[in-house]
Structures are given as C-alpha cells and as structure tokens.
Design an enzyme around this catalytic site. Structure first.
Site, PDB file in Angstrom:
ATOM      1  CB  CYS A 125       2.143  -4.787   0.669  1.00  0.00           C
ATOM      2  SG  CYS A 125       2.880  -3.418   1.575  1.00  0.00           S
TER       3      CYS A 125
ATOM      4  CG  HIS B 137      -2.023  -3.751  -0.095  1.00  0.00           C
ATOM      5  ND1 HIS B 137      -1.972  -3.760   1.275  1.00  0.00           N
ATOM      6  CD2 HIS B 137      -0.950  -3.029  -0.511  1.00  0.00           C
ATOM      7  CE1 HIS B 137      -0.909  -3.074   1.666  1.00  0.00           C
ATOM      8  NE2 HIS B 137      -0.281  -2.623   0.601  1.00  0.00           N
TER       9      HIS B 137
ATOM     10  CG  ASN C  58       0.400  -0.034   3.158  1.00  0.00           C
ATOM     11  OD1 ASN C  58       0.183  -1.182   3.566  1.00  0.00           O
ATOM     12  ND2 ASN C  58       1.135   0.235   2.099  1.00  0.00           N
TER      13      ASN C  58
END
Ligand code: ACO
Length: 321
Positions: A113, A248, A278
């Site tokens: 990520c 993020h 996500n």
C-alpha cells in the site's frame, strides 16, 4: 535548484463498480457494517482483459496527455504494485512497451500500500542524480485477484485501479514547484499482521491476502502520524501551511484519526475511499488525480502524501504543485 515537478496526473478504473449491497449478495456482510467501519460504499473490480498493466497504461496515457508530453520523452518508469501481471517481467516493462516509451529504465517496486510513496521517492532521487529527465510514476493494482472471497473480514475492503503522475526534472526557485521532502520506513517484524499466504518461492501459488485488521489499524495511525511529522520537520513547514493531504485510502476512520492526531482539518483531506475502497499502491495517485481534475488541487498548492502497507512499510512526501 533541480526539483522533480509533477506536471501531469492520470487514473484508470475497471469498468465494473460493485456496491456494498451487491457484495452482500455473495458475502455474509451488510452495507451498514462496511460503511460504518470503513466509509467504503463501492469498489471497482477488474473484469476479463483488465489487468494491472492495462489499467497502468491507461492511467499513464492520461498523465502524459495532462503533462502535454509524448511517450518517447519518458526515460524512466517506476511502477508500484503487489499484483503484477506476471512474476516477471516487471509490469513496468509491459507499460513501457504499450505506451511506446522507447528503451529507458523501467522497473517495479513492491511495498504494497505504500508502494507509490516508495516509487515516488525512488524516481525523485533518480531524476535528482540525472539518470533520467522525465519519468512516469505509477501505482496499479488488481487486488480482487488475491482476495479470499470467502473471508468477509478482508474482501469487502479492497478494489482495483491505477493512478499515474509525470515527474520532470526542472530548475526551480526554492519556493517553486516539485517534490520537497520524502521519508520512507519499513519494519519486517509485523509480517504476520498483513501478508499474502503464497508466492513463487514458498508455495508456488499466488496466494491470498490475510490481515489482522484491528492490529494493522493501531500501527497505521501511530506510524502515519510519526512519518508525517518527520516530513513536515524535514521540509521546515508548519502544519497550517499544508493545503491538501492525499492519504492512502485504506479506511475513513484511519484518515480521520491521522488528521486529528496532527491537527489537520478534515476539509483538507482528499477522500476517495467511499468510491474506490483500498486500491493499495494505486490509491494515492488515484485520489490525487481525482482532486486535480475536479479543481480542488491546483498550481502552487502544498500537498502531503502518505501511506502505510504490508511489511510494514510506510512513508510520506511533501510536494508543491
Ligand atoms: N461484515 C459484517 N461483519 C463483519 C465483517 C463484515 N465484512 N467483517 C468482520 N465482521 C465482524 C467480525 O466477525 C466481528 O464480529 P464478532 O464481534 O461477532 O466477532 C466484528 O465484525 C468486529 O470485527 P473487527 O475485526 O474487530 O472489526 P473492526 O472494528 O476492527 O473493523 C476493519 C475491521 C474495518 C478491518 C478495521 O480493523 C480496519 O480498517 N483495519 C485497518 C486495516 C486496513 O485497512 N488494512 C489495509 C491495508 S493496511 C493499510 O492500508 C493501512
């Protein structure tokens, strides 16, 4: 001074959007649970023919158009992904070929990520040292293909997509545009909290994502607030000077908690987790592109990027647009 300046952004999403209600038809979950715990309302899921490289290529093409430069001017492609088309070659090389970028440098980085932050910092250093003049930095993922669709604690959280920026080395004034500071961290101690249970050298299978969400959440809030403070300190700016934070997009509650810890008003935080879920390495450049194209982020704005992911890895960067 020479700085790496963001001169164009682009993004791409798979055609199919899947709402929480649609997901609840195949997984034991509800729209209410997902919205309350995560802020996610829908995610895009790659269909047949849509891969990490096709999404990356589309996002990169849009970023090149926005920058007004031709593909063959690009001397460096750094692509962040945890879901490459193949174990090798690097997905970046496939994007390079599809775009017609010639034979410059192209490689992938794996930091899950926070991959886009790792890719950005790497490309920035390479432009600073003159290894290339113009770069594409891309985050692209098809996480739907490594999810365990029987595991409701993880499969509701992720989506597919890509985001890209063009970075150009330019001579600028101290208060001019460009990447001002970057900071990266990693700590392998917590691998078991967030990992994929397969790989070419262990099981010989791709594997599925496994996560202990509650513990990841705890680490994320602490690590992100710390690294943001580090970057702000390195750059010598005050929190109040930051115009936008592009975080993020893991979970709306992580975004809120991190902003609160730093004393950043919620209006300055770009949120797309409701629409994209996500998307791992793609989430920061995807959110940036959304906010650039809808006119929120403009020239001269001071923008903070931050991410944390499996490893753990985490990082932040400060840039003037
Ligand atoms: N639908 C309905 N119920 C569910 C679901 C679901 N999809 N998933 C879990 N539950 C249930 C659990 O079974 C549990 O039930 P129980 O109390 O009867 O045992 C209950 O909900 C609570 O489960 P928790 O896991 O404790 O829920 P929590 O409030 O911690 O929220 C979440 C879970 C959303 C995963 C949260 O921990 C989180 O966001 N963590 C961060 C993880 C993350 O975003 N990682 C992404 C990569 S890392 C990064 O990007 C930072």
């Amino acid at each position: 001074m020479i700085r790496s300046v963001i001169t164009g952004t682009g993004s791409a999403l798979p055609a199919q959007a899947v709402s929480n209600a649609e997901l609840a038809e195949r997984v034991d979950t509800t729209d209410e649970w997902i919205v309350e715990r995560t802020g996610i309302r829908q995610r895009h899921i790659a269909g047949e023919g849509e891969t990490t490289s096709t999404l990356a290529t589309e996002a990169a093409r849009k970023a090149l158009d926005a920058a007004g430069i031709a593909a063959d001017e690009i001397g460096l492609i750094v692509l962040a992904t945890a879901t490459p088309d193949h174990t090798f070659p690097a997905t970046a090389t496939q994007v390079q070929h599809a775009l017609g970028c010639g034979t410059g440098i192209a490689f992938d980085v794996a930091a899950v990520c926070s991959g886009f932050l790792y890719a950005l910092a790497t490309a920035d250093s390479m432009l600073q040292t003159g290894m290339a003049k113009k770069a594409l930095v891309i985050g692209s993922e098809t996480f739907s293909r490594i999810l365990d669709w029987e595991d409701r604690t993880t499969c509701v959280l992720f989506g597919d997509g890509a985001g890209a920026i063009v970075l150009e080395a330019r001579e600028v004034e101290t208060d001019g545009p460009g990447i001002i500071a970057t900071k990266l961290h990693a700590d392998g101690e917590h691998k078991e909290l967030l990992y994929v249970d397969g790989g070419p050298s262990t099981t010989g299978e791709v594997g599925k994502l496994r996560m202990k969400g509650r513990e990841v959440f705890r680490h994320a809030v602490v690590n992100l607030a710390d690294v943001l403070r580090e970057v702000i300190g390195d750059a010598g700016v005050a929190v109040e000077q930051i115009d936008w934070v592009v975080p993020h997009q893991a979970n709306a509650r992580i975004l809120d908690a991190t902003a609160r810890k730093l004393g950043l008003p919620a209006e300055k935080v770009v949120v797309t987790v409701d629409r994209h879920a996500n998307t791992s390495a793609a989430s920061v450049p995807l959110a940036l592109d959304v906010a650039v194209r809808d006119g929120r982020i403009g020239k001269g704005d001071l923008v903070m990027f931050e991410a944390m992911g499996g490893g753990f890895t985490w990082g932040a960067a400060l840039a003037r647009m």
